[in-house]
Write an enzyme that holds these catalytic residues in place. Sequence first.
Site, PDB file in Angstrom:
ATOM      1  N   PHE A   1      -9.711  32.041  24.500  1.00 32.16           N
ATOM      2  CA  PHE A   1     -10.216  31.066  23.531  1.00 32.16           C
ATOM      3  C   PHE A   1     -11.700  31.342  23.214  1.00 32.16           C
ATOM      4  CE2 PHE A   1     -12.022  26.509  23.632  1.00 32.16           C
ATOM      5  CZ  PHE A   1     -12.050  26.408  22.246  1.00 32.16           C
TER       6      PHE A   1
ATOM      7  N   ASP B   1      -9.729  42.662  28.338  1.00 28.45           N
ATOM      8  CA  ASP B   1      -8.936  41.517  28.794  1.00 28.45           C
ATOM      9  C   ASP B   1      -7.728  42.052  29.543  1.00 28.45           C
ATOM     10  OD1 ASP B   1      -7.314  39.003  28.798  1.00 28.45           O
ATOM     11  OD2 ASP B   1      -8.887  38.332  27.430  1.00 28.45           O
TER      12      ASP B   1
ATOM     13  N   SER C   1     -11.855  34.789  32.959  1.00 28.15           N
ATOM     14  CA  SER C   1     -11.421  33.928  34.073  1.00 28.15           C
ATOM     15  C   SER C   1     -10.404  32.933  33.548  1.00 28.15           C
ATOM     16  CB  SER C   1     -12.596  33.133  34.653  1.00 28.15           C
ATOM     17  OG  SER C   1     -12.132  32.242  35.657  1.00 28.15           O
TER      18      SER C   1
ATOM     19  N   LYS D   1     -26.452  46.936  35.730  1.00 25.49           N
ATOM     20  CA  LYS D   1     -27.561  47.642  36.394  1.00 25.49           C
ATOM     21  C   LYS D   1     -27.569  49.111  35.979  1.00 25.49           C
ATOM     22  CE  LYS D   1     -28.854  48.637  41.174  1.00 25.49           C
ATOM     23  NZ  LYS D   1     -27.883  49.548  41.784  1.00 25.49           N
TER      24      LYS D   1
ATOM     25  N   TYR E   1     -11.607  27.773  41.654  1.00 28.59           N
ATOM     26  CA  TYR E   1     -12.365  27.986  40.417  1.00 28.59           C
ATOM     27  C   TYR E   1     -13.834  27.625  40.644  1.00 28.59           C
ATOM     28  CZ  TYR E   1     -13.523  27.524  35.417  1.00 28.59           C
ATOM     29  OH  TYR E   1     -14.059  27.654  34.150  1.00 28.59           O
TER      30      TYR E   1
ATOM     31  N   LYS F   1     -17.013  30.251  40.650  1.00 28.98           N
ATOM     32  CA  LYS F   1     -18.092  30.149  39.667  1.00 28.98           C
ATOM     33  C   LYS F   1     -19.447  29.953  40.346  1.00 28.98           C
ATOM     34  CE  LYS F   1     -15.924  30.615  35.722  1.00 28.98           C
ATOM     35  NZ  LYS F   1     -16.280  31.652  34.739  1.00 28.98           N
TER      36      LYS F   1
ATOM     37  N   ARG G   1      -4.784  21.495  29.342  1.00 25.05           N
ATOM     38  CA  ARG G   1      -5.973  20.685  29.089  1.00 25.05           C
ATOM     39  C   ARG G   1      -5.610  19.473  28.257  1.00 25.05           C
ATOM     40  NH1 ARG G   1     -10.610  22.183  30.429  1.00 25.05           N
ATOM     41  NH2 ARG G   1     -10.888  24.232  31.362  1.00 25.05           N
TER      42      ARG G   1
HETATM   43  N1  UDP Z   1      -5.675  14.664  31.450  1.00 29.52           N
HETATM   44  C1  UDP Z   1      -4.810  13.652  31.053  1.00 29.52           C
HETATM   45  N2  UDP Z   1      -3.585  14.003  30.531  1.00 29.52           N
HETATM   46  C2  UDP Z   1      -3.202  15.299  30.368  1.00 29.52           C
HETATM   47  C3  UDP Z   1      -4.085  16.324  30.758  1.00 29.52           C
HETATM   48  C4  UDP Z   1      -5.313  15.969  31.303  1.00 29.52           C
HETATM   49  O1  UDP Z   1      -5.122  12.464  31.168  1.00 29.52           O
HETATM   50  O2  UDP Z   1      -2.064  15.516  29.899  1.00 29.52           O
HETATM   51  C5  UDP Z   1      -6.985  14.271  32.026  1.00 29.52           C
HETATM   52  C6  UDP Z   1      -7.372  14.995  33.313  1.00 29.52           C
HETATM   53  O3  UDP Z   1      -6.847  14.324  34.435  1.00 29.52           O
HETATM   54  C7  UDP Z   1      -8.887  14.933  33.238  1.00 29.52           C
HETATM   55  C8  UDP Z   1      -9.185  14.994  31.744  1.00 29.52           C
HETATM   56  O4  UDP Z   1      -7.974  14.633  31.094  1.00 29.52           O
HETATM   57  O5  UDP Z   1      -9.361  13.692  33.751  1.00 29.52           O
HETATM   58  C9  UDP Z   1      -9.613  16.357  31.268  1.00 29.52           C
HETATM   59  O6  UDP Z   1      -8.717  17.298  31.772  1.00 29.52           O
HETATM   60  P1  UDP Z   1      -8.747  18.825  31.381  1.00 29.52           P
HETATM   61  O7  UDP Z   1      -7.683  19.497  32.152  1.00 29.52           O
HETATM   62  O8  UDP Z   1      -8.751  18.965  29.916  1.00 29.52           O
HETATM   63  O9  UDP Z   1     -10.174  19.364  31.846  1.00 29.52           O
HETATM   64  P2  UDP Z   1     -11.102  19.146  33.124  1.00 29.52           P
HETATM   65  O10 UDP Z   1     -10.479  18.160  34.088  1.00 29.52           O
HETATM   66  O11 UDP Z   1     -11.261  20.491  33.699  1.00 29.52           O
HETATM   67  O12 UDP Z   1     -12.331  18.590  32.522  1.00 29.52           O
END
Ligand code: UDP
Length: 329
Positions: free
Chosen positions: A14, A34, A78, A108, A148, A152, A189
């Site tokens: 992305f 990649d 990643s 380097k 993760y 990082k 996400r």
């Molecule tokens: N989340 C949610 N429903 C979903 C997917 C994620 O409520 O179907 C919530 C998740 O628990 C988190 C927030 O949305 O509190 C963001 O999650 P995401 O995986 O996008 O990113 P990250 O937690 O890494 O910020």
Amino acid sequence: MSGKRILITGAAGFLGSHLCDRFIKEGFHVIAMDNLITGDLRNIEHLFKLENFEFYHHDVSKFVHVSGELDYILHFASPASPIDYLKIPIQTLKVGSLGIHNLLGLAKEKNARILIASTSEVYGDPNVNPQPEEYWGNVNPVGPRGVYDEAKRFQEAMTMAYHTFHEVETRIVRIFNTYGPRMRLNDGRVLPAFIGQAIRGEDLTVFGDGSQTRSFCYVDDLIEGIYRLLFSDYVYPVNIGNPDEITIKEFGEEIIKLTGTKQKLITKPLPVDDPKQRRPDITKARELLGWEPKVSRAEGLKITYEYFKSLPVEVIEKIEHKDFTSYNK
Ligand code: UDP
């Protein structure tokens, strides 16, 4: 900058693909790399016909060779979504440790400036809000996100060590939640999950009570911040993100309004170590880079929704959204 050579790892992902576009537009010769575990060649397909673009299917956890001169490296390889790094935890740790070692060695050797993609996850489940760069974080090393977060954090330490001991020119960006076209619909996400569910006519799955917050940055804003950071002379980490904070429940309601779906919000268990709040303090980016986000959530979401709607039906229908609450057990 015409003719300068830049290596971009994670180029089919992305953010990597948007970086390829930007540096091509600025006249660079882009060397894209990649291993395609989470990346997708469709994101960079349009660049293959260009003379100043080349692609290598390679895993940067293994020795990286680039022939000829190299001026810049952007390390963006990643897995970056909770679902991905829970599925492939060892690769996540390897690319953040072995991968960064290879790329710093390359920087380097070539006398190249390297910028590495770090993350707001270095702050873990933060006890301070918003998070300034000086905050050291609250990370559980052995929880599901540890593979993760700690990779990082190690990556930042390794980068600073190469800067201090080998005088490599380094830059570190801490990226907060970012969205836009080319996100994978099935990366787990929250944004693609909600939009995908709305398009398929499913209820939107809010994890927990939805009171946890996130702050979403549109991808063009993020790329601009990274571009400015690369050409700045600041070596310590800089937060790049949008400070406009929203609860996940409110965010779900926004997506319902945007898509006009008749579906509702339903709740699912909260994943382990899910950060309760997240919002970048972007004072440094403002002062050092003269940067701040320009695209509002309303504008950015509209563009992103159009992108997801334009995907072939098979792609949208095929995806079965899996939450990762099963990892709680
Ligand atoms: N989340 C949610 N429903 C979903 C997917 C994620 O409520 O179907 C919530 C998740 O628990 C988190 C927030 O949305 O509190 C963001 O999650 P995401 O995986 O996008 O990113 P990250 O937690 O890494 O910020």
